[in-house]
Design a protein around this motif. Structure first.
Motif, mmCIF file in Angstrom:
data_model
loop_
_atom_site.group_PDB
_atom_site.id
_atom_site.type_symbol
_atom_site.label_atom_id
_atom_site.label_comp_id
_atom_site.label_asym_id
_atom_site.label_seq_id
_atom_site.Cartn_x
_atom_site.Cartn_y
_atom_site.Cartn_z
ATOM 1 N N GLN A 1 0.191 19.978 -12.159
ATOM 2 C CA GLN A 1 0.087 18.542 -12.394
ATOM 3 C C GLN A 1 -1.119 18.195 -13.260
ATOM 4 O O GLN A 1 -1.031 17.402 -14.202
ATOM 5 C CB GLN A 1 0.000 17.837 -11.054
ATOM 6 C CG GLN A 1 0.085 16.344 -11.144
ATOM 7 C CD GLN A 1 -0.338 15.692 -9.854
ATOM 8 O OE1 GLN A 1 -0.120 16.240 -8.769
ATOM 9 N NE2 GLN A 1 -0.949 14.543 -9.957
ATOM 10 N N LYS A 2 -2.250 18.830 -12.955
ATOM 11 C CA LYS A 2 -3.466 18.594 -13.749
ATOM 12 C C LYS A 2 -3.251 19.046 -15.185
ATOM 13 O O LYS A 2 -3.660 18.386 -16.149
ATOM 14 C CB LYS A 2 -4.640 19.399 -13.142
ATOM 15 C CG LYS A 2 -5.304 18.694 -11.997
ATOM 16 C CD LYS A 2 -6.342 17.698 -12.525
ATOM 17 C CE LYS A 2 -6.774 16.756 -11.439
ATOM 18 N NZ LYS A 2 -6.749 15.363 -11.851
ATOM 19 N N TYR B 1 3.095 7.940 -27.594
ATOM 20 C CA TYR B 1 2.241 8.475 -26.528
ATOM 21 C C TYR B 1 3.058 8.838 -25.283
ATOM 22 O O TYR B 1 2.692 9.738 -24.534
ATOM 23 C CB TYR B 1 1.164 7.451 -26.137
ATOM 24 C CG TYR B 1 0.121 7.190 -27.203
ATOM 25 C CD1 TYR B 1 -0.284 8.191 -28.083
ATOM 26 C CD2 TYR B 1 -0.492 5.939 -27.313
ATOM 27 C CE1 TYR B 1 -1.254 7.947 -29.051
ATOM 28 C CE2 TYR B 1 -1.471 5.690 -28.274
ATOM 29 C CZ TYR B 1 -1.839 6.690 -29.141
ATOM 30 O OH TYR B 1 -2.797 6.445 -30.086
ATOM 31 N N ASN B 2 4.120 8.098 -25.065
ATOM 32 C CA ASN B 2 4.917 8.360 -23.861
ATOM 33 C C ASN B 2 5.988 9.430 -24.082
ATOM 34 O O ASN B 2 6.622 9.878 -23.131
ATOM 35 C CB ASN B 2 5.582 7.069 -23.373
ATOM 36 C CG ASN B 2 4.569 6.085 -22.806
ATOM 37 O OD1 ASN B 2 3.534 6.496 -22.279
ATOM 38 N ND2 ASN B 2 4.845 4.802 -22.924
ATOM 39 N N THR C 1 -14.691 13.648 -21.594
ATOM 40 C CA THR C 1 -13.667 12.830 -20.917
ATOM 41 C C THR C 1 -12.559 13.716 -20.343
ATOM 42 O O THR C 1 -12.092 13.511 -19.227
ATOM 43 C CB THR C 1 -13.057 11.828 -21.921
ATOM 44 O OG1 THR C 1 -14.112 11.061 -22.489
ATOM 45 C CG2 THR C 1 -12.061 10.898 -21.250
ATOM 46 N N LEU C 2 -12.149 14.713 -21.140
ATOM 47 C CA LEU C 2 -11.061 15.585 -20.676
ATOM 48 C C LEU C 2 -11.500 16.446 -19.495
ATOM 49 O O LEU C 2 -10.729 16.677 -18.560
ATOM 50 C CB LEU C 2 -10.554 16.452 -21.834
ATOM 51 C CG LEU C 2 -9.791 15.662 -22.905
ATOM 52 C CD1 LEU C 2 -9.529 16.527 -24.138
ATOM 53 C CD2 LEU C 2 -8.472 15.125 -22.358
ATOM 54 N N ALA D 1 -11.306 14.342 -16.577
ATOM 55 C CA ALA D 1 -9.920 14.143 -16.148
ATOM 56 C C ALA D 1 -9.404 15.371 -15.404
ATOM 57 O O ALA D 1 -8.619 15.266 -14.467
ATOM 58 C CB ALA D 1 -9.029 13.844 -17.355
ATOM 59 N N SER E 1 -1.692 12.194 -26.360
ATOM 60 C CA SER E 1 -1.883 10.744 -26.460
ATOM 61 C C SER E 1 -3.155 10.410 -27.235
ATOM 62 O O SER E 1 -3.728 9.346 -27.060
ATOM 63 C CB SER E 1 -1.978 10.114 -25.068
ATOM 64 O OG SER E 1 -0.776 10.253 -24.376
ATOM 65 N N LEU E 2 -3.580 11.321 -28.075
ATOM 66 C CA LEU E 2 -4.751 11.052 -28.919
ATOM 67 C C LEU E 2 -4.281 10.466 -30.247
ATOM 68 O O LEU E 2 -3.252 10.897 -30.791
ATOM 69 C CB LEU E 2 -5.496 12.359 -29.203
ATOM 70 C CG LEU E 2 -6.321 12.945 -28.068
ATOM 71 C CD1 LEU E 2 -6.685 14.392 -28.372
ATOM 72 C CD2 LEU E 2 -7.596 12.109 -27.897
ATOM 73 N N ALA E 3 -5.040 9.516 -30.757
ATOM 74 C CA ALA E 3 -4.736 9.012 -32.106
ATOM 75 C C ALA E 3 -4.702 10.193 -33.085
ATOM 76 O O ALA E 3 -3.862 10.240 -33.984
ATOM 77 C CB ALA E 3 -5.778 7.983 -32.526
ATOM 78 N N HIS F 1 -0.706 15.688 -21.596
ATOM 79 C CA HIS F 1 -0.304 14.316 -21.904
ATOM 80 C C HIS F 1 -1.447 13.555 -22.561
ATOM 81 O O HIS F 1 -1.261 12.844 -23.546
ATOM 82 C CB HIS F 1 0.171 13.625 -20.623
ATOM 83 C CG HIS F 1 0.759 12.268 -20.858
ATOM 84 N ND1 HIS F 1 0.937 11.353 -19.877
ATOM 85 C CD2 HIS F 1 1.195 11.668 -21.994
ATOM 86 C CE1 HIS F 1 1.463 10.250 -20.387
ATOM 87 N NE2 HIS F 1 1.630 10.422 -21.673
ATOM 88 N N LEU F 2 -2.654 13.742 -22.032
ATOM 89 C CA LEU F 2 -3.809 13.063 -22.629
ATOM 90 C C LEU F 2 -4.045 13.548 -24.058
ATOM 91 O O LEU F 2 -4.334 12.762 -24.957
ATOM 92 C CB LEU F 2 -5.065 13.309 -21.780
ATOM 93 C CG LEU F 2 -5.188 12.440 -20.530
ATOM 94 C CD1 LEU F 2 -6.351 12.920 -19.674
ATOM 95 C CD2 LEU F 2 -5.382 10.971 -20.915
ATOM 96 N N GLU G 1 -1.129 16.704 -17.052
ATOM 97 C CA GLU G 1 -1.902 15.495 -17.344
ATOM 98 C C GLU G 1 -2.799 15.732 -18.566
ATOM 99 O O GLU G 1 -2.915 14.873 -19.437
ATOM 100 C CB GLU G 1 -2.773 15.212 -16.132
ATOM 101 C CG GLU G 1 -3.040 13.763 -15.835
ATOM 102 C CD GLU G 1 -3.867 13.660 -14.562
ATOM 103 O OE1 GLU G 1 -3.368 14.109 -13.506
ATOM 104 O OE2 GLU G 1 -5.004 13.183 -14.633
ATOM 105 N N GLN H 1 -15.112 13.273 -26.304
ATOM 106 C CA GLN H 1 -13.707 13.477 -25.932
ATOM 107 C C GLN H 1 -13.566 14.685 -25.002
ATOM 108 O O GLN H 1 -12.824 14.646 -24.021
ATOM 109 C CB GLN H 1 -12.846 13.683 -27.181
ATOM 110 C CG GLN H 1 -12.665 12.409 -27.998
ATOM 111 C CD GLN H 1 -11.815 12.633 -29.230
ATOM 112 O OE1 GLN H 1 -12.014 13.617 -29.945
ATOM 113 N NE2 GLN H 1 -10.891 11.724 -29.500
#
Lengths: 407, 563
Positions: free
Chosen positions: B545-546, B381-382, B523-524, B527, B556-558, B552-553, B549, B520
């Motif tokens: 930046q947004k 994820y990172n 949520t996005l 965000a 960072s999803l399964a 990145h989200l 982000e 989902q």
């Protein structure tokens, strides 16, 4: 001006003395003295790995034996440079920082530890120590991992094992995936990046059942990772403490500082794993080996002192090992080549201190190498049975006679 | 029952082409999936399988340390004192480590740029199947040669492959057969050959292993290449699998290929690698008979797998956890991180549990769920942020014309990736390497005359203020913030969307290959800070930046771990 940690602790001491400590503070520290979540006791094992093959003969030195000095005309350590354990054996002077522990009966020196048909490859021998296999047997999981699988499934916390390393030690190899590894517990977690904290969004995106088993497995692991990372970070924060005397030369195993902090912070971790390297002293061993041992001894002594100060010393036993010792004969480069048996150390208040096992016989060598007399899995079996109250046979897949190392 | 019946054109879609490309390759580039989707299924599969017809000139490694014969080794050491020998050995080991590091980089970059994805995917499969580790076999030349054996025979004849693997100095050393003699046969190779490479556990006896080991005595290496040592070979009679004869290594391999267990063992492993964990025994049996009928040619089996309805079944699609190599290669493509130095990619795969050339043991990588634990998942994820910053470094190095060309990218492999032939002054070079250094210099100049307190206050804002405060202050000082290289901006090139909802949908299509669930998406949107999906997207409400982000989200999803 913000309070320093020291001021804070002083204040806390005053409060406690008067029985006036604010409840939120006493709660945090009360927890740490009791059981780890998910276990019926709070016992912790810390494993310290000396990578590269520590020279056992120059760690525990048979100073009355001419064969030793014949084999090591240059590297042989004279009695004047030793901490005498009895009229035959002395510890390398560099281990002075842990000598008080020995005198207090809190340091067990187990001599001549090894295994049959030793492999002199670093990689393979380390693998044997990690998996607790025979030397011709290849196991996919590790001995600590099998302990997790057998004994920690009730905990559901991946952080029952924590390695202060970027990679998971092979010893943690486990069917159920316990054990986390991180170089910096204070930062272990999902990095939300700069700007707005999107951690809540990250968690929301990865929750809920989907019906796809693999996806659900990943989401479950994500939740566990987030949860454990939250606990690891919180414990790191709670346990953060200014160690006395700075890091200095003990930097070599300074992860032990971090471990003391996490224990103090009350993390639900059963086994901590730290490692250091540099013991592969093929050339120019004199002086270098002393520095290596001295760094480790400093770190261990400081670790033990910190546990005493934190009131956690009763809960912690530390085990030190290396993948093999060195050749008996020094080589032409002022060093020693890969060998076989070497001593292990156990430290802690609950350890039966003193010398254990037999001193390796320098007159009875196998192609120039020491013959082991204590299988390392006997030490594992002891720690598993007497310290962690686990069934060693289930973990080690075979019976190894425990030793009398824990009080 | 899952069927090996070929999938019909009516079920063929971009999603099926993408699935095929995920499994028969690394899921990239997306444009290839689009091209495959426009073909008939048979043509698409044949395009991937017939990769010999796709021209690809990837540079041969020029950094390998030539392997020496034992004679040459001895000659090099003749007359040296013990200390000099030791020094020589240490120097040789250092060079080999460096060459191995370059070989890893060379390979992962090849995975990234090759237009023949199946060739590399199969090489990776065989590397895990016939696992040897550079921990033991340090010679870079031998490691490379075995990889070439895998690549040359990737989809060819399995019997040929087994023979070439068994005669490769890398395997001979790894499983100790180079030291196996009539007097002291070493059983390591014979055992793994049966247990892991051809038949599977329980399909042989300990006696079979002992006898096979005798047959392979004499298969050795002179330190550089295969050598049959007649004096070391046991030419006596052996009895193995109930047959008796004066077998040698080649006979032994022939005997293994007569065993019933071989075809289902290999076909089951192929199915697990390419399709799913628990193969239907009927499917494996059918593949095994194809394998036998084609005299152990691999292509017919792979063709049958890739075309089958079972391979394209809903429970198979998107059910696999990307291997670290696939994850890293695909991530750099998905985010258009073209300037990530291959070395950073190699390090990333290692951190995720797949250190190329260093499988954990002779069994190779277990794969799938074994890739995942709390630690590796968080690293996954990172990783986008880590690789983006590696890409920035790579970009800066390239602008500076610096960096190790190989560590960056093999020249010629991908013209886009070759360092530009630029002439820069040392100052320009320095500025390109670290654009902030030049700015810092300018700031120091501007603040020189100010009172101490004011100077410190301003420096503090520049160090710790938010980007808007920093920009405002720089403007006040008459300085312009440097146009920072933003590696992630490249991925938005060619994407057109006007609303937040479209933006999210297109990213989901690109990264996950499927629409996201309603909650989902919500949520996005939250965000992103927009009230609804219909909200128009402009540079104002979707600043870098947004946008980063959001990326990145979404990585960072399964779901992003699957393919």
């Amino acid at each position: 001006m913000p309070l320093t940690r020291r001021d804070f602790m002083k204040g806390l001491a005053v409060f406690s003395g008067l029985g006036l400590a604010p409840k939120f503070l006493t709660d945090v520290y009360a927890d740490t003295a009791q059981a780890i979540q998910g276990f019926n006791d709070g016992r912790v094992l810390v494993v310290v790995q000396l990578g590269g093959g520590n020279d056992g003969l120059n760690t525990v030195v048979p100073f009355e034996n001419d064969l030793y000095y014949n084999a090591r005309p240059n590297l042989g350590l004279r009695p004047g440079r030793l901490l005498k354990l009895n009229d035959q054996l002395g510890l390398n002077d560099a281990l002075k920082p842990i000598m008080p522990l020995y005198d207090q009966g809190q340091l067990a020196v187990i001599q001549g530890v090894g295994y049959p048909n030793p492999d002199r490859s670093h990689f393979r021998s380390m693998e044997i120590w990690h998996t607790a296999s025979d030397s011709d047997e290849y196991l996919g999981d590790g001995w600590i991992g099998r302990y997790f699988d057998n004994n920690c499934s009730g905990s559901a916390q991946p952080q029952v094992g924590l390695a202060l390393d970027a990679e998971r030690p092979q010893a943690f190899g486990s069917a159920l995936g316990y054990g986390v590894s991180t170089t910096d517990p204070g930062k272990f977690g999902w990095n939300a990046g700069q700007g707005a904290d999107s951690t809540a969004a990250f968690e929301a995106l990865n929750t809920g059942a989907t019906g796809n088993p693999t996806l659900d497995f990943l989401r479950h692991t994500t939740t566990a990772a987030v949860q454990s990372s939250g606990e690891v970070r919180a414990a790191a924060k709670r346990g953060k403490v200014q160690m006395d005397g700075g890091r200095g030369r003990a930097a070599r195993v300074n992860q032990l500082d971090t471990v003391a902090g996490l224990i103090r912070g009350g993390l639900a971790t059963r086994i901590y794993y730290v490692s250091t390297s540099g013991f592969d002293t093929h050339a120019g061993q004199g002086g270098r080996h002393e520095q290596l041992l001295g760094d480790v001894a400093n770190a261990l002594a400081r670790f033990q002192q910190q546990l005493e100060r934190d009131g956690t010393a009763d809960r912690v036993t530390t085990m030190v090992f290396s993948e093999f010792g060195r050749r008996v004969n020094e080589n032409g480069s002022g060093g020693t080549d890969h060998g076989t048996a070497a001593p292990m150390f156990l430290l802690g208040r609950n350890v039966r201190g003193g010398l254990h096992g037999q001193t390796p016989d320098l007159a009875d060598l196998d192609r120039g190498d020491l013959k082991f007399n204590t299988d390392f899995r006997r030490v594992y079996a002891t720690v598993l049975e007497s310290w962690l109250h686990a069934d060693p046979k289930a973990v080690l897949k075979d019976s190894f006679e425990p030793m009398n190392l824990i009080t | 029952m899952a069927s090996l019946h070929p999938i019909g054109p009516e079920s063929w879609s971009l999603a099926s082409a993408r699935h095929l490309l995920n499994r028969a390759g690394f899921g990239v580039p997306h444009s290839l999936a689009v091209r495959l989707s426009e073909m008939a299924p048979e043509a698409a599969v044949d395009h991937l399988l017939g990769y010999e017809n796709v021209p690809f000139a990837y540079p041969e490694p020029d950094f390998l340390i030539p392997a020496l014969t034992q004679q040459e080794r001895r000659a090099k050491r003749r007359g040296l004192g013990e200390e000099e020998r030791r020094a020589l050995q240490q120097e040789e080991q250092r060079k080999e480590r460096e060459a191995l590091r370059r070989l890893q980089a060379w390979w992962i970059q090849r995975m990234r740029v090759s237009p023949r994805p199946l060739e590399e995917k199969m090489a990776l499969f065989w590397h895990g199947h016939f696992a040897t580790s550079a921990q033991k076999v340090r010679a870079s030349q031998h490691n490379y040669e075995l990889l070439e054996v895998f690549r040359r025979n990737a989809t060819g004849n399995f019997r040929t492959l087994v023979t070439h693997v068994g005669q490769s100095p890398c395997m001979l050393r790894y499983l100790d057969n180079d030291r196996s003699t009539k007097q002291k046969p070493n059983e390591n190779w014979a055992r793994e050959l049966m247990e892991l490479f051809t038949l599977g556990q329980g399909q042989y006896t300990e006696e079979d292993i002992k006898e096979a080991a005798r047959a392979f005595t004499g298969w050795s290496s002179d330190g550089r290449s295969f050598q049959f040592r007649r004096q070391a070979h046991d030419s006596g009679a052996k009895t193995v699998f109930g047959r008796t004869g004066n077998f040698d290594g080649a006979d032994m391999i022939d005997i293994l290929f007569e065993q019933e267990a071989l075809a289902p063992f290999i076909c089951g492993k192929l199915w697990k690698f390419f399709a799913s964990e628990n193969p239907d025994p009927d499917v494996v049996a059918a593949l095994a008979s194809t394998f036998r009928e084609s005299s152990f040619e691999l292509k017919p089996v792979l063709r049958q797998i890739f075309l089958s309805e079972a391979f394209h079944a809903p429970e198979v699609v998107g059910s696999q956890i990307k291997s670290p190599a696939q994850f890293v290669v695909k991530l750099t493509h998905d985010l258009a991180l073209d300037t990530v130095p291959p070395v950073a990619m190699v390090q990333a795969t290692a951190r995720l549990g797949q250190d190329l050339l260093h499988p954990p043991n002779v069994k190779g990588w277990d794969g799938n769920r074994a890739w995942i634990n709390a630690n590796t998942l968080l690293i996954r994820y990172n990783l986008p942020a880590d690789l983006a910053s590696a890409a920035t470094r790579g970009h800066n190095q390239r602008m500076a014309g610096g960096g190790d060309a190989m560590m960056m990218a093999p020249a010629g492999a991908d013209p886009e990736l070759a360092p530009p032939a630029m002439t820069m002054t040392p100052a320009e070079k320095k500025a390109a390497e670290d654009p902030r250094a030049a700015l810092r210099e300018q700031i120091r100049e501007k603040l020189k005359g100010l009172p101490r307190e004011e100077r410190q206050f301003k420096l503090k804002i520049l160090r710790t203020g938010n980007p808007a405060q920093r920009r405002a202050l720089l403007k006040e000082l008459g300085l312009e913030a440097p146009a920072e290289y933003d590696p992630l901006s490249d991925m938005f090139e060619g994407m057109t969307f006007t609303t937040a909802g479209e933006c999210i949908a297109q990213l989901a299509e690109r990264l996950i290959g499927a629409p996201l669930a309603h909650d989902q998406r919500q949520t996005l949107l939250q965000a992103l800070g927009v009230p609804d999906a219909g909200m128009p997207v402009t540079p104002e409400n979707l600043p870098d930046q947004k946008r980063n982000e959001l990326l990145h989200l979404m990585t960072s999803l399964a779901e992003y771990q699957l393919c």
